[in-house]
Design a protein around this motif. Structure first.
Motif, short mmCIF file in Angstrom:
data_model
loop_
_atom_site.label_atom_id
_atom_site.label_comp_id
_atom_site.label_asym_id
_atom_site.label_seq_id
_atom_site.Cartn_x
_atom_site.Cartn_y
_atom_site.Cartn_z
N UNK A 91 -19.66 1.22 14.96
CA UNK A 91 -19.96 1.12 15.80
C UNK A 91 -18.13 1.42 16.02
N UNK A 92 -17.63 1.77 16.66
CA UNK A 92 -16.47 2.22 16.93
C UNK A 92 -16.39 2.07 18.97
N UNK A 93 -14.98 1.06 19.39
CA UNK A 93 -15.00 1.64 20.90
C UNK A 93 -14.40 2.66 21.16
N UNK A 94 -14.90 3.10 22.73
CA UNK A 94 -15.42 4.43 23.00
C UNK A 94 -13.53 4.65 23.35
N UNK A 95 -12.15 3.60 23.50
CA UNK A 95 -11.13 3.70 24.30
C UNK A 95 -10.35 3.60 22.88
N UNK A 96 -10.62 3.56 21.54
CA UNK A 96 -10.04 3.38 20.41
C UNK A 96 -10.70 4.63 19.85
N UNK A 97 -11.64 5.77 20.25
CA UNK A 97 -11.96 7.07 18.99
C UNK A 97 -10.92 7.99 20.34
N UNK A 98 -10.65 7.50 21.33
CA UNK A 98 -10.30 8.91 21.85
C UNK A 98 -8.01 8.68 21.70
N UNK A 99 -7.83 7.32 22.05
CA UNK A 99 -6.40 6.94 20.88
C UNK A 99 -7.01 5.46 20.46
N UNK A 100 -6.83 5.80 19.38
CA UNK A 100 -5.40 6.79 18.66
C UNK A 100 -6.36 7.30 18.19
N UNK A 101 -7.24 6.94 18.11
CA UNK A 101 -8.18 8.02 16.96
C UNK A 101 -9.34 7.05 15.82
N UNK A 102 -10.61 7.83 15.59
CA UNK A 102 -11.08 7.04 14.35
C UNK A 102 -10.22 7.65 13.44
#
Length: 123
Positions: A91-102
């Motif tokens: 489970x990951x936060x959407x904003x983190x997936x966008x920037x800086x990325x997974x």
């Protein structure tokens, strides 16, 4: 046999057969880490927001990278990344997936095919 059964099941999915494909750019996980060049990553998406993400460490050594995801609807919610090649989920936060990325830290030749589903929306 299990690997190929899972792979074939993934290849039969509509998002893979009919979705929009995009090659992704892997970035260094930290300054000076050159192993981001060891990854191949791409994504599929359909208009119904179905998403798949494929990441492969295409090298004989442990490698790390950051992978900004190209999906415009990740937002402030929480997303579940379920690996279709194993039983692993994150489970990951959407904003983190966008920037800086997974953030990825994969063993030699390791690969994931992630389906992404939103599990909660932040308001």
């Amino acid at each position: 046999l299990q690997f190929y059964n899972r792979l074939l099941n993934t290849l039969r999915q509509s998002v893979v057969r009919n979705g929009t494909w995009q090659l992704l750019e892997c970035r260094p996980a930290w300054e000076g880490n050159w192993t981001h060049d060891c990854f191949i990553a791409f994504a599929w998406q359909q208009p119904n927001h179905e998403k798949r993400l494929v990441v492969v460490n295409y090298s004989p050594h442990q490698s790390q990278c950051r992978l900004p995801l190209p999906f415009s609807d990740l937002g402030a919610g929480t997303w579940r990344l379920a690996d279709e090649m194993s039983d692993v989920t994150y489970d990951r936060e959407g904003h983190e997936l966008e920037q800086p990325g997974l953030f990825l830290d994969l063993a030699p030749w390791q690969a994931h095919i992630f389906s992404l589903t939103e599990v909660s929306k932040d308001t």
